[in-house]
Design an enzyme around this catalytic site. Sequence first.
Site, PDB file in Angstrom:
ATOM      1  N   SER A 171       0.832  -1.200   0.000  1.00 34.57           N
ATOM      2  CA  SER A 171       0.000   0.000   0.000  1.00 34.57           C
ATOM      3  C   SER A 171       0.874   1.261   0.000  1.00 34.57           C
ATOM      4  O   SER A 171       1.699   1.443  -0.883  1.00 34.57           O
ATOM      5  CB  SER A 171      -0.954  -0.053   1.203  1.00 34.57           C
ATOM      6  OG  SER A 171      -1.896   0.976   1.182  1.00 34.57           O
ATOM      7  N   ASP A 194       0.530  -4.099  -4.106  1.00 35.64           N
ATOM      8  CA  ASP A 194      -0.627  -3.247  -4.377  1.00 35.64           C
ATOM      9  C   ASP A 194      -0.368  -1.798  -3.954  1.00 35.64           C
ATOM     10  O   ASP A 194      -1.043  -1.273  -3.051  1.00 35.64           O
ATOM     11  CB  ASP A 194      -1.885  -3.780  -3.694  1.00 35.64           C
ATOM     12  CG  ASP A 194      -3.155  -3.395  -4.452  1.00 35.64           C
ATOM     13  OD1 ASP A 194      -3.120  -3.384  -5.692  1.00 35.64           O
ATOM     14  OD2 ASP A 194      -4.172  -3.082  -3.806  1.00 35.64           O
ATOM     15  N   HIS A 281      -7.226  -5.535  -1.528  1.00 41.62           N
ATOM     16  CA  HIS A 281      -5.992  -4.798  -1.251  1.00 41.62           C
ATOM     17  C   HIS A 281      -5.015  -5.649  -0.436  1.00 41.62           C
ATOM     18  O   HIS A 281      -3.796  -5.598  -0.666  1.00 41.62           O
ATOM     19  CB  HIS A 281      -6.350  -3.517  -0.498  1.00 41.62           C
ATOM     20  CG  HIS A 281      -5.264  -2.499  -0.435  1.00 41.62           C
ATOM     21  ND1 HIS A 281      -4.448  -2.179  -1.505  1.00 41.62           N
ATOM     22  CD2 HIS A 281      -4.851  -1.693   0.593  1.00 41.62           C
ATOM     23  CE1 HIS A 281      -3.600  -1.226  -1.143  1.00 41.62           C
ATOM     24  NE2 HIS A 281      -3.817  -0.933   0.124  1.00 41.62           N
TER      25      HIS A 281
END
Length: 467
Positions: A171, A194, A281
């Site tokens: 992230s 991601d 995610h």
Amino acid sequence: MVSIWTIALFLLGAAKAKEVCYEQIGCFSDAEPWAGTAIRPLKVLPWSPERIGTRFLLYTNKNPNNFQTLLPSDPSTIEASNFQTDKKTRFIIHGFIDKGEENWLLDMCKNMFKVEEVNCICVDWKKGSQTSYTQAANNVRVVGAQVAQMLSMLSANYSYSPSQVQLIGHSLGAHVAGEAGSRTPGLGRITGLDPVEASFQGTPEEVRLDPTDADFVDVIHTDAAPLIPFLGFGTSQQMGHLDFFPNGGEEMPGCKKNALSQIVDLDGIWEGTRDFVACNHLRSYKYYSESILNPDGFASYPCASYRAFESNKCFPCPDQGCPQMGHYADKFAVKTSDETQKYFLNTGDSSNFARWRYGVSITLSGKRATGQAKVALFGSKGNTHQFNIFKGILKPGSTHSNEFDAKLDVGTIEKVKFLWNNNVVNPTFPKVGAAKITVQKGEEKTVHSFCSESTVREDVLLTLTPC
């Protein structure tokens, strides 16, 4: 007509830029491209290292359960720890609203310890991530500078080469890794799990993760649907040398369970709640962690799009082979070609996520009938369940092909079992057979052939042997 939004952005950009400077890591401005742009309209400066409170938590094969704290400003913390200067070092960096002591980071370290001796450092910057998103996105710059400071200290005091280092960031953590890499010449590898879209997608390379941040950059995209309106947290922008889009990169299998079953997760209520909020995610780090223990279970295929991949247009692997998504992506021979490379694969819907792709062709024999033709593979390591290869008119002499993703590598294929069926009763009780079935594993060039002269009635297995 000039919109009010455009005028507001102009005024924001026209305001005098501010700057903060912190000892040992340098200065940070809110000038463009960091702020005052359409993607980053708000002028926000990163917090100080003291306020963020970044910690470096070292786990090794000698202390797999209890961390030792390292300080980039104090080399003696290295000497007093189990850090091994003759081993590789892998940093794991969490993202927004997360923390370095979350289970998934340590679980990833422990998987590494099963296959290698390594220094595994979990970067905890929870005080800087558990705030407003805009502030956390700007704190990324300071945390990245602190990671670079740690790498610089290791190099200066222990002649520890950055080429021995991999930064794994999830992230916002992926962009922390990018910032650290941009400050560290010769960094071996960055893996972006991601990378987050908001405030980073479409920005200049200096703001986000990009292929110049390390000798090798690989990225796994699992939540790449647009933030608006689909609430996809991850970016669809290619940011590495190799960009992997498992299951197309937007909707991960197993992430559409109902709320109760998602929250009451096998890994516990907390992990289940996290999955309910951001399942796609979070899949990126779960895939990576599992890939450590499955060196050949995440083979990925170059393809123009996921639609083309699902239409069986990207099989088998090309002459240069296929990279493995995850831990072993760096083994790919042409991983750093000039062009960014896009790869697709499918995974399972829950652990175990690994899959092995096979291509099968059936040449039918016997009577003409309507129904489904199915195949199961039997090999030295196990067997698959029945996969549907064709549905429609089963015409003798016709050949039908399909691909499927098996839950295991069957090893050397010893035989194939054919089955056909139809939900509609046929009073003539026709017999259908498979005169020849060819099988190819995606990563291999060899095509294996199996033959039979027999035919069978509906729902009766037919065994084909090598021919």
